[in-house]
Design a protein around this motif. Structure first.
Motif, PDB file in Angstrom:
ATOM      1  N   ALA A 164      14.532 -12.950   5.607  1.00  0.00           N
ATOM      2  CA  ALA A 164      14.185 -12.502   4.634  1.00  0.00           C
ATOM      3  C   ALA A 164      12.846 -13.313   3.899  1.00  0.00           C
ATOM      4  CB  ALA A 164      15.210 -12.337   3.568  1.00  0.00           C
ATOM      5  N   ILE A 165      11.807 -12.497   3.649  1.00  0.00           N
ATOM      6  CA  ILE A 165      10.760 -13.157   2.952  1.00  0.00           C
ATOM      7  C   ILE A 165      10.766 -12.833   1.665  1.00  0.00           C
ATOM      8  CG2 ILE A 165       8.040 -13.287   2.721  1.00  0.00           C
ATOM      9  CD1 ILE A 165       9.378 -14.305   5.455  1.00  0.00           C
ATOM     10  N   THR A 166      11.280 -13.867   0.730  1.00  0.00           N
ATOM     11  CA  THR A 166      11.536 -13.536  -0.703  1.00  0.00           C
ATOM     12  C   THR A 166      10.467 -13.912  -1.385  1.00  0.00           C
ATOM     13  OG1 THR A 166      12.716 -15.711  -1.141  1.00  0.00           O
ATOM     14  CG2 THR A 166      14.056 -13.801  -0.276  1.00  0.00           C
ATOM     15  N   PHE A 167      10.089 -13.192  -2.487  1.00  0.00           N
ATOM     16  CA  PHE A 167       9.053 -13.722  -3.424  1.00  0.00           C
ATOM     17  C   PHE A 167       9.094 -12.912  -4.675  1.00  0.00           C
ATOM     18  CE2 PHE A 167       7.353  -9.907  -1.196  1.00  0.00           C
ATOM     19  CZ  PHE A 167       6.573  -9.198  -2.263  1.00  0.00           C
ATOM     20  N   SER A 168       8.503 -13.675  -5.798  1.00  0.00           N
ATOM     21  CA  SER A 168       8.220 -13.118  -7.029  1.00  0.00           C
ATOM     22  C   SER A 168       7.061 -12.132  -7.220  1.00  0.00           C
ATOM     23  CB  SER A 168       8.307 -13.981  -8.225  1.00  0.00           C
ATOM     24  OG  SER A 168       9.250 -14.866  -8.283  1.00  0.00           O
ATOM     25  N   PRO A 169       6.963 -10.915  -7.658  1.00  0.00           N
ATOM     26  CA  PRO A 169       5.741 -10.321  -7.899  1.00  0.00           C
ATOM     27  C   PRO A 169       4.760 -10.987  -8.835  1.00  0.00           C
ATOM     28  CG  PRO A 169       7.460  -8.958  -8.821  1.00  0.00           C
ATOM     29  CD  PRO A 169       8.193 -10.117  -8.198  1.00  0.00           C
ATOM     30  N   SER A 170       3.551 -11.071  -8.201  1.00  0.00           N
ATOM     31  CA  SER A 170       2.513 -11.684  -9.195  1.00  0.00           C
ATOM     32  C   SER A 170       1.764 -10.528  -9.600  1.00  0.00           C
ATOM     33  CB  SER A 170       1.958 -12.767  -8.657  1.00  0.00           C
ATOM     34  OG  SER A 170       1.128 -12.540  -7.256  1.00  0.00           O
ATOM     35  N   SER A 171       1.432  -9.495  -8.726  1.00  0.00           N
ATOM     36  CA  SER A 171       0.493  -8.592  -9.219  1.00  0.00           C
ATOM     37  C   SER A 171       0.858  -7.434  -8.002  1.00  0.00           C
ATOM     38  CB  SER A 171      -0.899  -8.791  -8.701  1.00  0.00           C
ATOM     39  OG  SER A 171      -1.377  -9.569  -7.659  1.00  0.00           O
ATOM     40  N   ALA A 172       0.363  -6.225  -8.617  1.00  0.00           N
ATOM     41  CA  ALA A 172       0.663  -4.827  -7.751  1.00  0.00           C
ATOM     42  C   ALA A 172      -0.469  -3.841  -7.694  1.00  0.00           C
ATOM     43  CB  ALA A 172       2.076  -4.280  -8.231  1.00  0.00           C
ATOM     44  N   PHE A 173      -0.819  -3.188  -6.849  1.00  0.00           N
ATOM     45  CA  PHE A 173      -2.047  -2.548  -6.723  1.00  0.00           C
ATOM     46  C   PHE A 173      -1.622  -0.964  -6.191  1.00  0.00           C
ATOM     47  CE2 PHE A 173      -3.429  -6.530  -6.663  1.00  0.00           C
ATOM     48  CZ  PHE A 173      -4.326  -6.891  -7.548  1.00  0.00           C
ATOM     49  N   VAL A 174      -2.203   0.260  -6.551  1.00  0.00           N
ATOM     50  CA  VAL A 174      -2.153   1.464  -6.152  1.00  0.00           C
ATOM     51  C   VAL A 174      -2.964   1.246  -4.731  1.00  0.00           C
ATOM     52  CG1 VAL A 174      -2.744   3.841  -6.198  1.00  0.00           C
ATOM     53  CG2 VAL A 174      -1.848   2.705  -8.237  1.00  0.00           C
ATOM     54  N   GLN A 175      -2.471   1.654  -3.640  1.00  0.00           N
ATOM     55  CA  GLN A 175      -3.074   1.890  -2.573  1.00  0.00           C
ATOM     56  C   GLN A 175      -3.229   3.065  -1.796  1.00  0.00           C
ATOM     57  OE1 GLN A 175      -4.869  -0.827  -1.036  1.00  0.00           O
ATOM     58  NE2 GLN A 175      -4.328  -1.604  -2.928  1.00  0.00           N
ATOM     59  N   THR A 176      -2.714   4.256  -2.636  1.00  0.00           N
ATOM     60  CA  THR A 176      -2.693   5.536  -2.082  1.00  0.00           C
ATOM     61  C   THR A 176      -4.213   6.023  -1.829  1.00  0.00           C
ATOM     62  OG1 THR A 176      -0.801   6.182  -3.264  1.00  0.00           O
ATOM     63  CG2 THR A 176      -1.965   8.029  -2.709  1.00  0.00           C
ATOM     64  N   PRO A 177      -4.425   6.492  -0.582  1.00  0.00           N
ATOM     65  CA  PRO A 177      -5.803   7.130  -0.718  1.00  0.00           C
ATOM     66  C   PRO A 177      -6.447   8.055  -1.743  1.00  0.00           C
ATOM     67  CG  PRO A 177      -4.649   7.239   1.394  1.00  0.00           C
ATOM     68  CD  PRO A 177      -3.615   6.927   0.303  1.00  0.00           C
ATOM     69  N   GLY A 178      -7.285   7.792  -2.354  1.00  0.00           N
ATOM     70  CA  GLY A 178      -7.889   8.363  -3.477  1.00  0.00           C
ATOM     71  C   GLY A 178      -8.792   7.749  -4.270  1.00  0.00           C
ATOM     72  N   PRO A 179      -9.107   8.330  -5.626  1.00  0.00           N
ATOM     73  CA  PRO A 179      -9.914   7.816  -6.545  1.00  0.00           C
ATOM     74  C   PRO A 179      -9.215   6.312  -7.313  1.00  0.00           C
ATOM     75  CG  PRO A 179      -9.072   9.808  -7.275  1.00  0.00           C
ATOM     76  CD  PRO A 179      -8.925   9.741  -6.106  1.00  0.00           C
ATOM     77  N   ASP A 180      -7.826   6.617  -7.275  1.00  0.00           N
ATOM     78  CA  ASP A 180      -6.974   5.320  -7.852  1.00  0.00           C
ATOM     79  C   ASP A 180      -6.789   4.182  -6.900  1.00  0.00           C
ATOM     80  OD1 ASP A 180      -6.764   6.401 -10.495  1.00  0.00           O
ATOM     81  OD2 ASP A 180      -4.679   7.298 -10.136  1.00  0.00           O
ATOM     82  N   ALA A 181      -7.061   4.198  -5.568  1.00  0.00           N
ATOM     83  CA  ALA A 181      -6.891   3.330  -4.679  1.00  0.00           C
ATOM     84  C   ALA A 181      -7.569   2.132  -5.261  1.00  0.00           C
ATOM     85  CB  ALA A 181      -7.573   3.529  -3.332  1.00  0.00           C
ATOM     86  N   GLY A 182      -6.800   0.747  -5.248  1.00  0.00           N
ATOM     87  CA  GLY A 182      -6.956  -0.424  -5.618  1.00  0.00           C
ATOM     88  C   GLY A 182      -6.832  -0.622  -7.111  1.00  0.00           C
ATOM     89  N   ARG A 183      -6.530   0.298  -7.983  1.00  0.00           N
ATOM     90  CA  ARG A 183      -6.199   0.190  -9.272  1.00  0.00           C
ATOM     91  C   ARG A 183      -4.961  -0.795  -9.481  1.00  0.00           C
ATOM     92  NH1 ARG A 183      -2.508   2.408 -12.403  1.00  0.00           N
ATOM     93  NH2 ARG A 183      -2.207   4.336 -11.083  1.00  0.00           N
ATOM     94  N   ALA A 184      -5.116  -1.731 -10.100  1.00  0.00           N
ATOM     95  CA  ALA A 184      -3.584  -2.702 -10.705  1.00  0.00           C
ATOM     96  C   ALA A 184      -2.633  -1.521 -11.392  1.00  0.00           C
ATOM     97  CB  ALA A 184      -4.441  -3.850 -11.697  1.00  0.00           C
ATOM     98  N   LEU A 185      -1.496  -1.878 -10.888  1.00  0.00           N
ATOM     99  CA  LEU A 185      -0.120  -1.455 -11.494  1.00  0.00           C
ATOM    100  C   LEU A 185       0.229  -2.206 -12.535  1.00  0.00           C
ATOM    101  CD1 LEU A 185       1.962  -0.205  -8.690  1.00  0.00           C
ATOM    102  CD2 LEU A 185       0.774   1.420 -10.135  1.00  0.00           C
ATOM    103  N   GLU A 186       0.368  -1.686 -13.782  1.00  0.00           N
ATOM    104  CA  GLU A 186       1.050  -2.307 -14.631  1.00  0.00           C
ATOM    105  C   GLU A 186       2.529  -2.653 -14.343  1.00  0.00           C
ATOM    106  OE1 GLU A 186      -0.282  -3.428 -17.990  1.00  0.00           O
ATOM    107  OE2 GLU A 186      -2.100  -2.682 -16.841  1.00  0.00           O
ATOM    108  N   MET A 187       2.708  -3.885 -14.517  1.00  0.00           N
ATOM    109  CA  MET A 187       4.426  -4.035 -14.183  1.00  0.00           C
ATOM    110  C   MET A 187       4.913  -4.602 -15.497  1.00  0.00           C
ATOM    111  SD  MET A 187       4.465  -6.273 -10.652  1.00  0.00           S
ATOM    112  CE  MET A 187       3.480  -7.434 -11.161  1.00  0.00           C
ATOM    113  N   ALA A 188       6.310  -4.180 -15.618  1.00  0.00           N
ATOM    114  CA  ALA A 188       7.195  -4.605 -16.698  1.00  0.00           C
ATOM    115  C   ALA A 188       7.123  -5.897 -17.149  1.00  0.00           C
ATOM    116  CB  ALA A 188       8.349  -3.795 -16.628  1.00  0.00           C
ATOM    117  N   PRO A 189       7.170  -6.142 -18.373  1.00  0.00           N
ATOM    118  CA  PRO A 189       7.395  -7.650 -18.837  1.00  0.00           C
ATOM    119  C   PRO A 189       8.743  -8.069 -18.660  1.00  0.00           C
ATOM    120  CG  PRO A 189       7.282  -6.294 -20.603  1.00  0.00           C
ATOM    121  CD  PRO A 189       6.972  -5.387 -19.343  1.00  0.00           C
TER     122      PRO A 189
END
Length: 162
Positions: A137-162
């Motif tokens: 297992a590669i375990t980690f805490s998420p530090s950031s997340a991004f939309v990678q779906t092809p289209g105009p939102d690709a690369g947009r940072a995802l808001e993660m819950a606090p």
């Protein structure tokens, strides 16, 4: 001090579903390494996740994680192309237990069904996801997340819950 980001329930469901999972790292010379994962586990509360990889397929990736602890993982649903990238800066390599081995087997079965939707034969999927070797297992805490779906939102940072 603000709480560490966490994966919310909707995103956790997506990450644990029939999605193609590619984990990637880089070494000190910025040379990338990547491997196909065999499933994802999201810990309760969404503050840590694990992707399961076949150790002998991930030698460079594991070495990079032990060196710099950074990882980026892309999750893509083949039938819709919805894609999310999650990064971590505290990755570790951990042994797996029977629950993780069962999770990987269920993941492979789910991927057979998912890829059948787009015409990929079962034998091809089973060959692609053959887990011959020890899982880790590669375990980690998420530090950031991004939309990678092809289209105009690709690369947009995802808001993660606090």
């Amino acid at each position: 001090m603000p709480a560490a980001p966490r994966i919310d329930d909707e995103l956790a469901g997506f990450l644990r579903s029939a999605v193609s999972i590619i984990a990637a790292t880089r070494n000190a010379e910025h040379r990338p390494a990547l491997v196909r994962a065999q499933g994802c586990r999201v810990d309760p509360g969404g503050r840590r996740l694990a992707v399961l990889v076949v150790a002998c397929q991930a030698d460079e990736l594991i070495e990079d994680i032990r060196d710099n602890r950074r990882v980026a993982v892309v999750f893509t649903r083949p039938s819709t192309h919805r894609s999310v990238q999650i990064k971590g800066e505290d990755a570790q390599v951990a042994p797996v237990g029977d629950d993780d081995r069962a999770l990987a087997a269920a993941y492979r079965d789910a991927m057979v069904a998912e890829l059948a939707l787009i015409g990929v034969p079962e034998a091809r999927v089973r060959a692609l996801l053959a887990a011959v070797g020890e899982l880790v297992a590669i375990t980690f805490s998420p530090s950031s997340a991004f939309v990678q779906t092809p289209g105009p939102d690709a690369g947009r940072a995802l808001e993660m819950a606090p």
